[in-house]
Enzyme design. Sequence first.
Site, PDB file in Angstrom:
ATOM      1  N   SER A  88       0.845  -1.184   0.000  1.00  0.00           N
ATOM      2  CA  SER A  88       0.000   0.000   0.000  1.00  0.00           C
ATOM      3  C   SER A  88       0.884   1.238   0.000  1.00  0.00           C
ATOM      4  O   SER A  88       1.817   1.338   0.788  1.00  0.00           O
ATOM      5  CB  SER A  88      -0.867  -0.036   1.253  1.00  0.00           C
ATOM      6  OG  SER A  88      -1.826   0.975   1.192  1.00  0.00           O
ATOM      7  N   HIS A 102      -1.820   7.150  -4.955  1.00  0.00           N
ATOM      8  CA  HIS A 102      -2.110   6.011  -4.081  1.00  0.00           C
ATOM      9  C   HIS A 102      -2.111   4.755  -4.925  1.00  0.00           C
ATOM     10  O   HIS A 102      -2.637   4.742  -6.039  1.00  0.00           O
ATOM     11  CB  HIS A 102      -3.481   6.214  -3.438  1.00  0.00           C
ATOM     12  CG  HIS A 102      -4.074   4.952  -2.864  1.00  0.00           C
ATOM     13  ND1 HIS A 102      -5.193   4.352  -3.407  1.00  0.00           N
ATOM     14  CD2 HIS A 102      -3.685   4.178  -1.832  1.00  0.00           C
ATOM     15  CE1 HIS A 102      -5.480   3.267  -2.699  1.00  0.00           C
ATOM     16  NE2 HIS A 102      -4.592   3.125  -1.750  1.00  0.00           N
ATOM     17  N   HIS A 137      -4.166   7.786 -17.390  1.00  0.00           N
ATOM     18  CA  HIS A 137      -5.239   6.842 -17.726  1.00  0.00           C
ATOM     19  C   HIS A 137      -4.855   5.945 -18.907  1.00  0.00           C
ATOM     20  O   HIS A 137      -5.232   4.771 -18.945  1.00  0.00           O
ATOM     21  CB  HIS A 137      -6.557   7.587 -17.977  1.00  0.00           C
ATOM     22  CG  HIS A 137      -7.291   7.879 -16.709  1.00  0.00           C
ATOM     23  ND1 HIS A 137      -8.090   6.953 -16.082  1.00  0.00           N
ATOM     24  CD2 HIS A 137      -7.311   8.983 -15.925  1.00  0.00           C
ATOM     25  CE1 HIS A 137      -8.594   7.482 -14.972  1.00  0.00           C
ATOM     26  NE2 HIS A 137      -8.132   8.712 -14.854  1.00  0.00           N
TER      27      HIS A 137
END
Lengths: 299, 299
Positions: A88, A102, A137
């Site tokens: 994480s 993130h 993206h």
Amino acid sequence: MLTKEKIAEKFQSLQDDICQQLEQVDGSSFKEDLWERPGGGGGRTRIIMGNHIEKGGVNFSAVSGELPEKISKALQLDKCDFFATGVSIVLHPSNPFVPIIHMNVRYFEMDNGIWWFGGGIDLTPHYINPKDAYFFHTKLKETCDKYHSEYYSKFKQWADDYFYIKHRKETRGIGGIFFDRLSEDSDISKKDRFEFVWDVGNTFCPVYLELLNRNKDRNYLQEHKEWQLLRRGRYVEFNLVWDKGTKFGLDTDGRTESILMSLPATANWVYDYHPEKDSPEKFTLNHLKKGLDWINYTG
Amino acid sequence: MLTKEKIAEKFQSLQDDICQQLEQVDGSSFKEDLWERPGGGGGRTRIIMGNHIEKGGVNFSAVSGELPEKISKALQLDKCDFFATGVSIVLHPSNPFVPIIHMNVRYFEMDNGIWWFGGGIDLTPHYINPKDAYFFHTKLKETCDKYHSEYYSKFKQWADDYFYIKHRKETRGIGGIFFDRLSEDSDISKKDRFEFVWDVGNTFCPVYLELLNRNKDRNYLQEHKEWQLLRRGRYVEFNLVWDKGTKFGLDTDGRTESILMSLPATANWVYDYHPEKDSPEKFTLNHLKKGLDWINYTG
């Protein structure tokens, strides 16, 4: 065979690899804390307070034991033993033109044979830049497309829905991909699932390092820094009010300092702040919406 | 008769009185926003960014309409109309030796005839000072003792339990008093309940202005300011993760800017920070515990 030990080992090597690459670009070092979980397992929390990354964490954990009651209830399961491992990451950059990022990859299994993978990557620019959004993206779509033609659109929508600050009616940032409970079915083996998740984990560095390099030396003014601190306030609101992972961790006696490594060094709140019309801050606010197609964005 | 309109009117006058007294001591003015609730009613949010109070809010609201489903479910009630009014205050001072304070008085009724009062005052010093803590708790006890010999001990314990940051195993501050669902019984009329709550509301100014005047001109160093910002981070964590009022408001489409006026102008997070042994910061941490008797504290 793809055992839980093997998956944890691979995730641990992912943490090593990512930390090494970040250290090289940032010119600083992570500080590591090894910790053990009273109920079983433990982790390696690595924190950086660097030159370009003001505050960031890259966590690995592999925990096991009896499933906490809160979780078994939420999953509508009887008591059982579980194993969970993951990496994480949250990075808060110094320069307001570099986005917050993130990333998470995770694997969960129970002793009744049920297992799944989950994870995702999402980007939170303080200032939305359509070219960076296009790049981000496009890269995620490239990774997704290698595995299934519908992954990108499905997981992008999932990210839009998940990273949503309901009380602000804003998305956290420009989204990305999010997925959970990816298990096997007739066409897809555990190995296939792992390969996709592994590829997502390995998409993190090329994508973020490019965005960091593009923007880390851009000049900025005090007003840009102030806007960054307000946007970080929203990041804090999302993580503490809405993020299911954070709430679960805090609720089930997880290691607080590892969970809250996601919070920035500094965040600000100004009552009822509205950016000026036609400002880049207003442009950003106007684009914190679900369903924007950043790959075909034309402005 | 003590109608809901009368209670709202009194609460509104309490807001006026408190704002006036704070403005006088701070030498600055509140900014007022009037707002309406789509479902019925509205409020007056007043925000100060002053000389001694870096950021603070004194809110009044009186809202009504159909009870939101989330609330009726939580209260295990059928659909009904409700009315709720209250004053809510959070002040974040500039000087780290001045404590953060929170006060709330509220009244709630439903069209089935059920009603109650709730509220409380609690203090969050960045640096715990036993003399200030003694003064604060003594004053609250004096107010409580006028109404019932058990109020102070009962409501103090309630505050210790309520203002608890579970994931940090710390209380938010030195507590105070907290009470909810005070309704009528054989000995206690609605008028009695109101008088107590009214007295709590009017205890706010003499108590906080004394603490402000005692400490607002004390010299401080950068290190004191940094500790203040970390403690504000904890305040943010409590309010966003655990505070039931905040969560309810955000969950039920309350006015976000009025609810989150409780957040400080700036808050910091440092990974795994531990103050030095025998430091005033460590003294404070060691006293963020439930059940401390500040009136009889001997060190």
